[in-house]
Write a protein that holds these residues in place. Sequence first.
Motif, PDB file in Angstrom:
ATOM      1  N   ALA A 184     -15.766  71.525  27.953  1.00 58.44           N
ATOM      2  CA  ALA A 184     -14.213  70.940  27.564  1.00 58.44           C
ATOM      3  C   ALA A 184     -14.351  69.969  25.739  1.00 58.44           C
ATOM      4  N   ASP A 185     -13.575  71.189  25.344  1.00 55.38           N
ATOM      5  CA  ASP A 185     -14.229  70.480  23.688  1.00 55.38           C
ATOM      6  C   ASP A 185     -12.823  69.254  23.662  1.00 55.38           C
ATOM      7  N   GLY A 186     -11.913  70.212  24.254  1.00 54.22           N
ATOM      8  CA  GLY A 186     -10.511  69.282  24.345  1.00 54.22           C
ATOM      9  C   GLY A 186      -9.587  69.545  25.276  1.00 54.22           C
ATOM     10  N   PHE A 187      -8.196  68.760  25.508  1.00 52.64           N
ATOM     11  CA  PHE A 187      -7.350  69.162  27.235  1.00 52.64           C
ATOM     12  C   PHE A 187      -6.199  69.467  26.672  1.00 52.64           C
ATOM     13  N   SER A 188      -6.006  70.672  27.642  1.00 50.16           N
ATOM     14  CA  SER A 188      -4.529  71.428  27.123  1.00 50.16           C
ATOM     15  C   SER A 188      -3.925  71.611  28.858  1.00 50.16           C
ATOM     16  N   VAL A 189      -3.595  72.996  28.556  1.00 46.60           N
ATOM     17  CA  VAL A 189      -3.923  73.720  29.277  1.00 46.60           C
ATOM     18  C   VAL A 189      -4.488  74.643  29.805  1.00 46.60           C
ATOM     19  N   TYR A 190      -5.098  74.640  30.908  1.00 44.36           N
ATOM     20  CA  TYR A 190      -6.503  75.678  31.472  1.00 44.36           C
ATOM     21  C   TYR A 190      -5.799  76.574  32.457  1.00 44.36           C
ATOM     22  N   VAL A 191      -6.357  77.663  32.635  1.00 45.85           N
ATOM     23  CA  VAL A 191      -5.779  79.039  33.217  1.00 45.85           C
ATOM     24  C   VAL A 191      -6.961  79.778  34.109  1.00 45.85           C
ATOM     25  N   VAL A 192      -7.313  78.899  35.314  1.00 46.26           N
ATOM     26  CA  VAL A 192      -8.296  79.711  36.550  1.00 46.26           C
ATOM     27  C   VAL A 192      -7.833  80.748  36.512  1.00 46.26           C
ATOM     28  N   ALA A 193      -7.894  81.678  36.169  1.00 49.20           N
ATOM     29  CA  ALA A 193      -8.073  84.137  36.634  1.00 49.20           C
ATOM     30  C   ALA A 193      -8.995  84.141  37.427  1.00 49.20           C
ATOM     31  N   TYR A 194      -8.682  84.601  38.389  1.00 45.61           N
ATOM     32  CA  TYR A 194     -10.407  86.141  38.458  1.00 45.61           C
ATOM     33  C   TYR A 194      -9.232  87.813  38.645  1.00 45.61           C
ATOM     34  N   THR A 195     -10.287  88.845  38.369  1.00 49.20           N
ATOM     35  CA  THR A 195      -9.202  89.846  38.566  1.00 49.20           C
ATOM     36  C   THR A 195     -10.560  90.522  38.762  1.00 49.20           C
TER      37      THR A 195
END
Length: 195
Positions: A184-195
């Motif tokens: 990561a080069d910055g922080f805010s919202v991250y979504v971990v997604a499985y498809t």
Amino acid sequence: AAEHIARDSMRLPRESTAETRLPFLPAGDAEPSVVGSEQTEVSFDAEGFSLYAVVVTETISTHYIDASGNTYNVEVSYGPEAGIPSGAKLEVAELTGGEADAYAAQAAEALNVTSGQLAYAKALDISILADGRRVQPAAPVSVSIKLLDAPDATENTNIDVIHFGDEPKSVSCALDADAVTFEADGFSVYVVAYT
């Protein structure tokens, strides 16, 4: 012919803390190894003289428990080049309800799939706090997220991480045991997604 084994040692900076990891990166084809923490001196056996590097990384982590009792372990590891102040804290908040649904829909769009094709999506607002204010790393950091409520991944499961900075962007990630890891080069919202 006798085999010579040399004994080398190095002094480490006094500011090393209990959260400091000290991997040795030997030159050549040898694999790096972690030799300890909470140390001011590192000693090791060597079969000869070579080039060794001590890489000092700091780790901050947090454990988040949601309303259902699921625990998420999030860990951020970084070197001095990240410029994260000493004593910084990691804060993680799970987004829920309509806000989580909106981020999942945007994540699906960024992945060129429909929301219905997401088998799993978890939206987490990740931040590093120092003196009560959010700080961003000056250099990329390593993030590990252990999601205990995520379904088991199969060989047909695609796991993606989407960072919501200026616009949603897919981030290269890997599944290591039961944790999703990425840079990561910055922080805010991250979504971990499985498809």
